[in-house]
Motif scaffolding. Structure first.
Motif, PDB file in Angstrom:
ATOM      1  N   UNK A 220       3.448  19.833   2.829  1.00 30.73           N
ATOM      2  CA  UNK A 220       2.037  19.760   2.449  1.00 30.73           C
ATOM      3  C   UNK A 220       1.105  19.705   3.642  1.00 30.73           C
ATOM      4  N   UNK A 221       1.661  19.777   4.866  1.00 28.21           N
ATOM      5  CA  UNK A 221       0.831  19.674   6.069  1.00 28.21           C
ATOM      6  C   UNK A 221       0.422  18.245   6.378  1.00 28.21           C
ATOM      7  N   UNK A 222       1.009  17.277   5.680  1.00 28.54           N
ATOM      8  CA  UNK A 222       0.696  15.874   5.923  1.00 28.54           C
ATOM      9  C   UNK A 222       1.439  15.369   7.161  1.00 28.54           C
ATOM     10  N   UNK A 223       0.743  14.604   7.979  1.00 31.64           N
ATOM     11  CA  UNK A 223       1.359  14.007   9.166  1.00 31.64           C
ATOM     12  C   UNK A 223       1.804  12.591   8.820  1.00 31.64           C
ATOM     13  N   UNK A 224       3.106  12.383   8.725  1.00 33.90           N
ATOM     14  CA  UNK A 224       3.663  11.054   8.507  1.00 33.90           C
ATOM     15  C   UNK A 224       3.954  10.496   9.897  1.00 33.90           C
ATOM     16  N   UNK A 225       3.103   9.593  10.359  1.00 35.13           N
ATOM     17  CA  UNK A 225       3.151   9.114  11.745  1.00 35.13           C
ATOM     18  C   UNK A 225       3.960   7.813  11.802  1.00 35.13           C
ATOM     19  N   UNK A 226       5.164   7.915  12.345  1.00 38.52           N
ATOM     20  CA  UNK A 226       6.064   6.770  12.437  1.00 38.52           C
ATOM     21  C   UNK A 226       5.857   6.100  13.789  1.00 38.52           C
ATOM     22  N   UNK A 227       5.489   4.831  13.777  1.00 39.65           N
ATOM     23  CA  UNK A 227       5.190   4.118  15.021  1.00 39.65           C
ATOM     24  C   UNK A 227       5.920   2.786  15.063  1.00 39.65           C
ATOM     25  N   UNK A 228       6.179   2.345  16.288  1.00 36.61           N
ATOM     26  CA  UNK A 228       6.843   1.067  16.490  1.00 36.61           C
ATOM     27  C   UNK A 228       5.934  -0.059  16.000  1.00 36.61           C
TER      28      UNK A 228
ATOM     29  N   UNK B  74       0.847  -1.186   0.000  1.00 39.26           N
ATOM     30  CA  UNK B  74       0.000   0.000   0.000  1.00 39.26           C
ATOM     31  C   UNK B  74       0.884   1.239   0.000  1.00 39.26           C
ATOM     32  N   UNK B  75       0.625   2.163  -0.915  1.00 35.31           N
ATOM     33  CA  UNK B  75       1.396   3.397  -1.005  1.00 35.31           C
ATOM     34  C   UNK B  75       0.442   4.578  -0.841  1.00 35.31           C
ATOM     35  N   UNK B  76       0.649   5.449   0.149  1.00 36.40           N
ATOM     36  CA  UNK B  76      -0.238   6.600   0.328  1.00 36.40           C
ATOM     37  C   UNK B  76      -0.032   7.648  -0.758  1.00 36.40           C
ATOM     38  N   UNK B  77      -1.129   8.254  -1.200  1.00 33.36           N
ATOM     39  CA  UNK B  77      -1.103   9.396  -2.113  1.00 33.36           C
ATOM     40  C   UNK B  77      -1.555  10.609  -1.321  1.00 33.36           C
ATOM     41  N   UNK B  78      -0.670  11.585  -1.164  1.00 35.69           N
ATOM     42  CA  UNK B  78      -0.915  12.710  -0.268  1.00 35.69           C
ATOM     43  C   UNK B  78      -0.918  14.031  -1.029  1.00 35.69           C
ATOM     44  N   UNK B  79      -1.739  14.985  -0.609  1.00 34.62           N
ATOM     45  CA  UNK B  79      -1.830  16.271  -1.306  1.00 34.62           C
ATOM     46  C   UNK B  79      -0.736  17.236  -0.886  1.00 34.62           C
ATOM     47  N   UNK B  80      -0.456  18.205  -1.735  1.00 31.81           N
ATOM     48  CA  UNK B  80       0.509  19.249  -1.405  1.00 31.81           C
ATOM     49  C   UNK B  80       0.259  20.461  -2.294  1.00 31.81           C
ATOM     50  N   UNK B  81       0.832  21.589  -1.914  1.00 32.48           N
ATOM     51  CA  UNK B  81       0.717  22.799  -2.727  1.00 32.48           C
ATOM     52  C   UNK B  81       1.775  22.843  -3.807  1.00 32.48           C
ATOM     53  N   UNK B  82       2.918  22.158  -3.580  1.00 25.24           N
ATOM     54  CA  UNK B  82       4.025  22.188  -4.533  1.00 25.24           C
ATOM     55  C   UNK B  82       4.832  20.908  -4.437  1.00 25.24           C
ATOM     56  N   UNK B  83       4.883  20.151  -5.527  1.00 26.63           N
ATOM     57  CA  UNK B  83       5.709  18.946  -5.491  1.00 26.63           C
ATOM     58  C   UNK B  83       7.191  19.316  -5.426  1.00 26.63           C
ATOM     59  N   UNK B  84       7.564  20.498  -5.902  1.00 27.92           N
ATOM     60  CA  UNK B  84       8.959  20.930  -5.808  1.00 27.92           C
ATOM     61  C   UNK B  84       9.380  21.072  -4.344  1.00 27.92           C
ATOM     62  N   UNK B  85       8.511  21.687  -3.532  1.00 28.38           N
ATOM     63  CA  UNK B  85       8.811  21.835  -2.105  1.00 28.38           C
ATOM     64  C   UNK B  85       8.873  20.468  -1.424  1.00 28.38           C
ATOM     65  N   UNK B  86       7.979  19.578  -1.823  1.00 31.47           N
ATOM     66  CA  UNK B  86       7.945  18.233  -1.255  1.00 31.47           C
ATOM     67  C   UNK B  86       9.251  17.494  -1.553  1.00 31.47           C
ATOM     68  N   UNK B  87       9.687  17.532  -2.795  1.00 27.49           N
ATOM     69  CA  UNK B  87      10.911  16.842  -3.175  1.00 27.49           C
ATOM     70  C   UNK B  87      12.105  17.396  -2.413  1.00 27.49           C
TER      71      UNK B  87
ATOM     72  N   UNK C 166      -2.576  12.204   6.059  1.00 24.57           N
ATOM     73  CA  UNK C 166      -1.859  11.492   7.108  1.00 24.57           C
ATOM     74  C   UNK C 166      -1.650  10.049   6.676  1.00 24.57           C
ATOM     75  N   UNK C 167      -0.612   9.420   7.224  1.00 25.48           N
ATOM     76  CA  UNK C 167      -0.417   7.993   7.011  1.00 25.48           C
ATOM     77  C   UNK C 167       0.435   7.441   8.138  1.00 25.48           C
ATOM     78  N   UNK C 168       0.390   6.132   8.305  1.00 24.45           N
ATOM     79  CA  UNK C 168       1.202   5.447   9.306  1.00 24.45           C
ATOM     80  C   UNK C 168       2.398   4.782   8.640  1.00 24.45           C
ATOM     81  N   UNK C 169       3.542   4.862   9.308  1.00 25.31           N
ATOM     82  CA  UNK C 169       4.738   4.131   8.900  1.00 25.31           C
ATOM     83  C   UNK C 169       5.110   3.219  10.060  1.00 25.31           C
TER      84      UNK C 169
END
Length: 239
Positions: A120-128, A6-19, A65-68
């Protein structure tokens, strides 16, 4: 059928800023396009994140948001923090983007977790990953430790930093001689971090000054290593 991914697709204002941001964290671009729609795919080892650009998108209003799940939140955090220090001269603690520090999560059976809030304001939630490393942190004991656990749920999990501040301020207003000094340092360090998120640098500085006044033994200093490093990162952000 097994082995699905499963791969999350997340929104953003600029893919350049994301990269630009995720490259700091050690990701590489595996696919990028501008037409027919701006889209980028990023990868760091087995971690895949994809982003799509939305015209007029406001990261402050994002619910992305997504869980890692990982076997070692501390190792991944340190890798991300090293990238930030190399690129920015500090760990990003306030504003967008930023990153929280690994802490035991009361609402995740005491297992460790931290979050990356990206451009993008996305919360990448890294959990054990409980299936790989099922050993949780000890149940919080003592007034300050319990208050800290409740504040972490409100701040790091729910994003309600005002409520986290209220919980900590109430606990820290009446420090007792019987309080565990390590729990005190942890609470003060987290209150300083919360203050940074709330754009209250004077409060953050006050909390750091209180951390400096806590007397710790060698054993207590070792137990407080994470909080002391967090305090140093906040001090660097204030400088």
């Amino acid at each position: 059928m097994a082995n699905e991914v499963t791969v999350p697709l997340l929104p953003c204002a600029s893919i350049d800023d994301i990269v630009a941001f995720y490259e700091v964290l050690g990701f590489r671009t595996t696919h990028r396009q501008r037409k027919p729609n701006p889209y980028v795919a990023l990868r760091r080892e087995d971690l895949h994140l994809h982003f799509f650009e939305m015209p007029g998108f406001d990261p402050e209003q994002s619910y992305g948001s997504c869980l890692v799940l990982t076997s070692d939140t501390g190792e991944l955090y340190q890798a991300f923090a090293a990238g930030m220090r190399a690129a920015y001269g500090k760990v990003l603690i306030s504003g967008t983007p930023r990153m929280t520090r690994p802490r035991a999560r009361k609402n995740h059976d005491g297992l460790s977790g931290f979050s990356v809030i990206d451009p993008g304001g996305n919360w990448i939630r890294v959990v054990q990953n409980a299936a790989v490393s099922p050993t949780p942190s000890p149940v919080p004991v003592g007034r300050l430790a319990k208050a800290l656990a409740n504040a972490v749920v409100q701040g790091d999990s729910r994003g309600d930093f005002q409520q986290a501040a209220r919980i900590l301020d109430s606990a820290l207003a009446r420090v007792e001689t019987s309080d565990d000094p390590v729990a005190l340092v942890e609470a003060l360090a987290y209150r300083a971090e919360v203050a940074m998120v709330l754009n209250e640098p004077a409060t953050a500085a006050t909390m750091l000054a209180r951390v400096d006044r806590v007397a710790l033994s060698t054993e207590e200093t070792e137990r407080a290593t994470g909080a002391l490093q967090s305090s140093a990162d906040i001090a660097a952000a204030l400088a």
